[in-house]
Enzyme design. Structure first.
Site, PDB file in Angstrom:
ATOM      1  N   HIS A  75       0.829  -1.221   0.000  1.00 17.37           N
ATOM      2  CA  HIS A  75       0.000   0.000   0.000  1.00 17.37           C
ATOM      3  C   HIS A  75       0.862   1.270   0.000  1.00 17.37           C
ATOM      4  CE1 HIS A  75      -3.893  -2.087   0.834  1.00 17.37           C
ATOM      5  NE2 HIS A  75      -3.102  -2.958   1.422  1.00 17.37           N
ATOM      6  N   ASN A 148     -10.353  -2.812   2.359  1.00 17.78           N
ATOM      7  CA  ASN A 148     -10.029  -2.806   0.929  1.00 17.78           C
ATOM      8  C   ASN A 148     -11.288  -2.553   0.116  1.00 17.78           C
ATOM      9  OD1 ASN A 148      -7.282  -3.330   1.115  1.00 17.78           O
ATOM     10  ND2 ASN A 148      -7.508  -5.544   0.906  1.00 17.78           N
ATOM     11  N   HIS A 339      -3.862   1.061  12.150  1.00 14.77           N
ATOM     12  CA  HIS A 339      -3.664  -0.195  12.886  1.00 14.77           C
ATOM     13  C   HIS A 339      -5.032  -0.768  13.221  1.00 14.77           C
ATOM     14  CE1 HIS A 339      -2.514  -3.230  15.582  1.00 14.77           C
ATOM     15  NE2 HIS A 339      -2.482  -2.534  16.700  1.00 14.77           N
TER      16      HIS A 339
HETATM   17 FE1  HDE Z   1      -2.575  -4.861   5.354  1.00 13.88          FE
HETATM   18  N1  HDE Z   1      -0.763  -4.100   5.871  1.00 13.88           N
HETATM   19  N2  HDE Z   1      -1.924  -6.713   5.851  1.00 13.88           N
HETATM   20  N3  HDE Z   1      -4.312  -5.709   4.694  1.00 13.88           N
HETATM   21  N4  HDE Z   1      -3.226  -3.086   4.807  1.00 13.88           N
HETATM   22  C1  HDE Z   1      -0.413  -2.822   5.747  1.00 13.88           C
HETATM   23  O1  HDE Z   1       0.679  -1.576   7.399  1.00 13.88           O
HETATM   24  C2  HDE Z   1      -0.838  -6.972   6.587  1.00 13.88           C
HETATM   25  C3  HDE Z   1      -4.664  -7.019   4.737  1.00 13.88           C
HETATM   26  C4  HDE Z   1      -4.475  -2.770   4.385  1.00 13.88           C
HETATM   27  O2  HDE Z   1      -3.228   3.444   3.998  1.00 13.88           O
HETATM   28  C5  HDE Z   1       0.920  -2.529   6.388  1.00 13.88           C
HETATM   29  O3  HDE Z   1       0.982   0.632   7.777  1.00 13.88           O
HETATM   30  C6  HDE Z   1      -0.771  -8.367   6.899  1.00 13.88           C
HETATM   31  C7  HDE Z   1      -6.066  -7.192   4.509  1.00 13.88           C
HETATM   32  C8  HDE Z   1      -4.517  -1.371   4.017  1.00 13.88           C
HETATM   33  O4  HDE Z   1      -1.607   3.263   5.453  1.00 13.88           O
HETATM   34  C9  HDE Z   1       1.316  -3.876   6.989  1.00 13.88           C
HETATM   35  C10 HDE Z   1      -1.858  -8.943   6.300  1.00 13.88           C
HETATM   36  C11 HDE Z   1      -6.556  -5.931   4.326  1.00 13.88           C
HETATM   37  C12 HDE Z   1      -3.246  -0.880   4.267  1.00 13.88           C
HETATM   38  C13 HDE Z   1       0.160  -4.755   6.590  1.00 13.88           C
HETATM   39  C14 HDE Z   1      -2.583  -7.897   5.656  1.00 13.88           C
HETATM   40  C15 HDE Z   1      -5.453  -5.019   4.437  1.00 13.88           C
HETATM   41  C16 HDE Z   1      -2.470  -1.968   4.764  1.00 13.88           C
HETATM   42  C17 HDE Z   1       1.911  -1.854   5.489  1.00 13.88           C
HETATM   43  C18 HDE Z   1      -2.251 -10.405   6.298  1.00 13.88           C
HETATM   44  C19 HDE Z   1      -8.002  -5.517   4.024  1.00 13.88           C
HETATM   45  C20 HDE Z   1      -2.749   0.534   4.019  1.00 13.88           C
HETATM   46  C21 HDE Z   1       1.948  -0.401   5.897  1.00 13.88           C
HETATM   47  C22 HDE Z   1      -2.491 -10.910   7.570  1.00 13.88           C
HETATM   48  C23 HDE Z   1      -8.922  -5.838   5.048  1.00 13.88           C
HETATM   49  C24 HDE Z   1      -3.036   1.422   5.182  1.00 13.88           C
HETATM   50  C25 HDE Z   1       1.172  -0.350   7.105  1.00 13.88           C
HETATM   51  C26 HDE Z   1      -2.590   2.825   4.853  1.00 13.88           C
HETATM   52  C27 HDE Z   1      -1.133  -1.856   5.166  1.00 13.88           C
HETATM   53  C28 HDE Z   1       0.098  -6.033   6.956  1.00 13.88           C
HETATM   54  C29 HDE Z   1      -3.765  -8.122   4.886  1.00 13.88           C
HETATM   55  C30 HDE Z   1      -5.630  -3.609   4.270  1.00 13.88           C
HETATM   56  C31 HDE Z   1       2.650  -4.422   6.546  1.00 13.88           C
HETATM   57  C32 HDE Z   1       0.319  -9.046   7.696  1.00 13.88           C
HETATM   58  C33 HDE Z   1      -6.847  -8.515   4.516  1.00 13.88           C
HETATM   59  C34 HDE Z   1      -5.729  -0.609   3.492  1.00 13.88           C
HETATM   60  O5  HDE Z   1       1.392  -3.813   8.382  1.00 13.88           O
END
Ligand code: HDE
Length: 719
Positions: A75, A148, A339
């Site tokens: 992202h 999402n 978070h």
């Molecule tokens: Fe994320 N995801 N994600 N994700 N995600 C991040 O956090 C992660 C997942 C989503 O505009 C990171 O600050 C794991 C699903 C958005 O700043 C990180 C898993 C969904 C955003 C991270 C998922 C999301 C992130 C990277 C699997 C939809 C952007 C930067 C378990 C429900 C937020 C950060 C923004 C961002 C981890 C799966 C949505 C690395 C480990 C499912 C919208 O922490």
């Protein structure tokens, strides 16, 4: 931004500059020393050498050298806006969260939209999932709904997330391709992950190339809990429903926009807010009683499944309005730290294993990205609710903590700060009873990977199905490894025969007579994969209308843009009435001429062409109108003008032409229709000798359908 708004802003800036304390305009170092010369480094003589003692130069360059922070690992490319959320009526029957129970309360929010795979500077129009992350600054603390624009995800267990992301990111040896899933490593991984098939349907659909952030749905994906004041918990799925309808662009268009304006979505969001067209979304809830946890054929904890809206309707409970652009991209959009673990009393988690893993990842990632544990003090992350605790120090601490007591219990400071009883708003986790052995396994209800993928595909309209098939042909067509392509065909055959045939044909692969069972690397707790794998969670031919974008209310044409091609001495009266008719429905007509600058109409009126055929293309507009006028036939010699209208037609957009302008459509070999055709769903263009009320009415009516997908040639797939 319109001219009036810009003039207002410029005037305000001038006024502010005028009324400022003169000391505020003085250039200083970071330590407040006033700078006398910012043009030359300190040298021995005017030809050097430069001196190390030049503290101003050293400070300025050092700061510059450290300006970048690591981009988000996923992202990275994002755009954000401030706004407010207000609930329509109290939801006390479901939750005790204050911002959901007080209809009078306006809760400030910050929303960041993003793509997942690309780097910070990548195109907005990549085929990808869009992030839809909302930070609510509630009176009871920050609540982050980090969702999402698709309601399901690729994987069921957080342990696989690094694998998924490594596979989709540019391949590590040559860092190719940027912001694209169309390459070997992504499809290799997917072809070995049957649980991804439902998400792949979404990703290959037009949902992955939205027309605008303002026109896409949002989903919390996981099942969460709402807890009311009596302690009763219910399961909930969160939705965002855009009031402008749910719309996409065409894939060919997406690729061209990536060249013409890679900031298309970012610009669209920014300009809409600057122009006062505030994007709006309704918050939707699907509520499932605790007693119905096992009422579905799938597991509510499985993030690769959705609850069809036909089974549990989405209740629209409140409105989100984005009404202010950030002042500074880095300070706000880049430094915002979402978070999923930021919850308030009345909202709680489920045991979805993906959700549980995310609860760890988000804080962890901020530590490396923002450089230490004090990122909550950055203005965009600071809660509006008061904070008191014994956490201390760390890199970049802003707070000056007073006193000698930083522990609890204590007697020296009256035991402050004190724990808060539940009745006074203390957060108490829902006391879900749990029993079980420690195992590395998944629930038995997680093993049907194809039924909802099938439901999605079969719920699409014919054009949507065609787009999906073509997207898979495109993506797998970019995959070199033949075995990967074949494995994908095996999976698709489990989803839908027409889908598999259509894709296989495009790839020049024959469908094998006997399909080997696709590999499944995850094994259920009882070890008996077969018993679970083919369980149908949804009947073979169940469709869910809500899954098709065409089933949504199309939404108004307000804020849509029309490219108006004008040549010298164009039909001034006609263009004026077209622009007026568009404005009457909130849409914008923008003049595109051969060159920028002033252009005179046949009635002597002088207009300003803000766009030229070189700077604009029809992919940047929602509809096209070619004005008449004696010089209009000059467009015929202009390949860009022919492409302008041909592309608009090919991308199924409303196209109109009047007078001599019609010749351009004919030169582009576009079928021409008339304003009097009885069927407004007609997919032809609208042509007439001059602009009449009938023409403008018809054009704006056709625009209200947004795209005339029926114009597309059918793939004619045998079954
Ligand atoms: Fe994320 N995801 N994600 N994700 N995600 C991040 O956090 C992660 C997942 C989503 O505009 C990171 O600050 C794991 C699903 C958005 O700043 C990180 C898993 C969904 C955003 C991270 C998922 C999301 C992130 C990277 C699997 C939809 C952007 C930067 C378990 C429900 C937020 C950060 C923004 C961002 C981890 C799966 C949505 C690395 C480990 C499912 C919208 O922490």
């Amino acid at each position: 931004m319109n001219g009036k708004k810009r003039a207002q802003l410029e005037k305000r800036a001038q006024l502010e500059a005028h009324t400022k304390d003169p000391r505020e305009s003085m250039l200083t170092t970071n330590h407040g020393v006033r700078i006398n010369d910012d043009q030359n480094t300190l040298k021995v003589g005017d030809r050097g050498p430069s001196l190390l003692e030049d503290f101003h130069f050293r400070e300025k360059i050092t700061h510059f050298d450290h300006e970048r922070i690591p981009e988000r690992v996923v992202h990275a490319r994002g755009s954000a806006a401030h706004g407010v959320f207000q609930v329509y009526e109290s939801l006390a029957r479901y939750t005790k969260a204050g911002f959901l129970t007080d209809p009078a309360r306006q809760t400030p929010v910050f929303v960041r939209f993003s793509t997942v795979a690309g780097s910070r500077g990548s195109t907005d129009l990549a085929r990808d999932v869009r992030g839809f992350a909302v930070k609510f600054y509630t009176d009871e603390g920050n609540f982050d709904l980090v969702g999402n624009n698709m309601p399901v995800f690729f994987i069921q267990d957080a342990l696989k997330f690094p694998d998924l992301i490594h596979a989709v990111k540019p391949e590590p040896h040559h860092e190719i391709p940027q912001a694209a899933s169309a390459h070997d490593t992504f499809w290799d991984f997917i072809s070995l992950m049957p649980e991804s098939m439902h998400m792949i349907m979404w990703l290959m659909s037009d949902r992955a190339i939205p027309r605008s952030f303002r026109m896409m749905e949002g989903f919390g994906v996981h099942t969460f809990r709402l807890v009311d004041a009596t302690g009763t918990s219910r399961f909930v799925k969160f939705h965002w429903k855009p009031l402008l309808g749910v719309h996409a662009v065409a894939w060919d268009e997406a690729q061209k926009i990536s060249g013409k304006d890679p900031d298309f979505h970012r610009r669209d969001l920014w300009e809409a807010i600057e122009g006062g067209d505030f994007p709006e979304y309704e918050l939707g809830l699907q509520i499932v009683e605790e007693s119905d946890e096992f009422a579905f054929g799938f597991d509510l904890l499985d993030p690769t499944k959705l609850i069809p809206e036909e089974l549990v309707p989405v209740q629209r409970v409140g409105r989100l309005t984005l009404n202010r652009n950030p002042d500074n991209f880095f300070a706000e959009t880049e430094q915002v730290a979402f978070h999923l673990g930021n919850v308030v009393p009345g909202i709680d988690f489920s045991n979805d294993p993906l959700l549980q893993g995310r609860l760890f990842s988000y804080t962890d990632t901020q530590l490396i990205r923002l450089g230490g544990p004090n990122f909550h003090e950055i203005p965009i992350n600071r809660p509006t609710a008061a904070t008191h605790n014994n956490q201390r120090d760390g890199y970049m601490r802003q707070e000056i903590d007073r006193g000698r007591v930083s522990y609890q219990p204590n007697s020296l400071a009256g035991n402050d700060p004190k724990q808060v009883p539940e009745a006074a708003g203390g957060y108490v986790t829902y006391p879900q009873p749990i029993e079980g052995s420690k195992v590395r396994a998944r629930g038995a209800g997680f093993f049907d990977h194809y039924s909802q993928a099938r439901m999605f595909f079969q719920s699409q309209s014919t054009p949507e199905k065609q787009h999906l098939i073509k997207a898979l042909r495109f993506e797998l067509g970019k995959v070199d490894a033949a075995a990967v392509r074949e494995r994908m065909i095996h999976h698709l055959a489990q989803v839908d025969a027409m889908l598999a045939t259509g894709v296989a044909r495009g790839l020049g692969i024959a469908l094998p007579k006997k399909m080997p069972a696709p590999p499944n690397l995850s094994v259920p707790a009882d070890g008996n994969l077969k018993a679970h794998q083919h369980r149908q969670v949804v009947d073979r031919d169940v469709v869910s209308a809500a899954l098709s974008m065409t089933s949504h209310v199309p939404g108004p044409i307000a804020t849509r843009k029309v490219g108006i091609l004008v040549a010298a001495r164009f039909d001034g009266a006609g263009v004026a009435s077209m622009v007026k008719a568009l404005a009457g429905r909130g849409a914008k007509g923008l003049l595109v001429a051969a060159e920028l600058g002033e252009i005179t109409a046949d009635d002597g009126e002088v207009y300003l062409a803000g766009l030229s055929i070189l700077t604009a293309a029809s992919v940047l507009f929602d509809a096209v109108y070619v004005a008449g006028g004696e010089a209009a036939p000059e467009w015929l010699a202009e390949a860009d003008a022919i492409e302008f209208v041909r592309d608009a037609y090919k991308h199924c957009k409303p196209v109109a032409a009047t007078g001599e302008g019609v010749q351009l459509l004919e030169a582009a070999r576009i079928p021409v229709g008339g304003p009097d055709d009885p069927d407004p769903a007609d997919d032809a263009t609208i042509v007439a000798t001059k602009v009449t009320r009938r023409v403008t009415q018809r054009f704006t009516d056709v625009m209200a359908q947004h795209r005339l997908w029926s114009r597309e040639p059918e793939l004619h797939l045998p079954l």
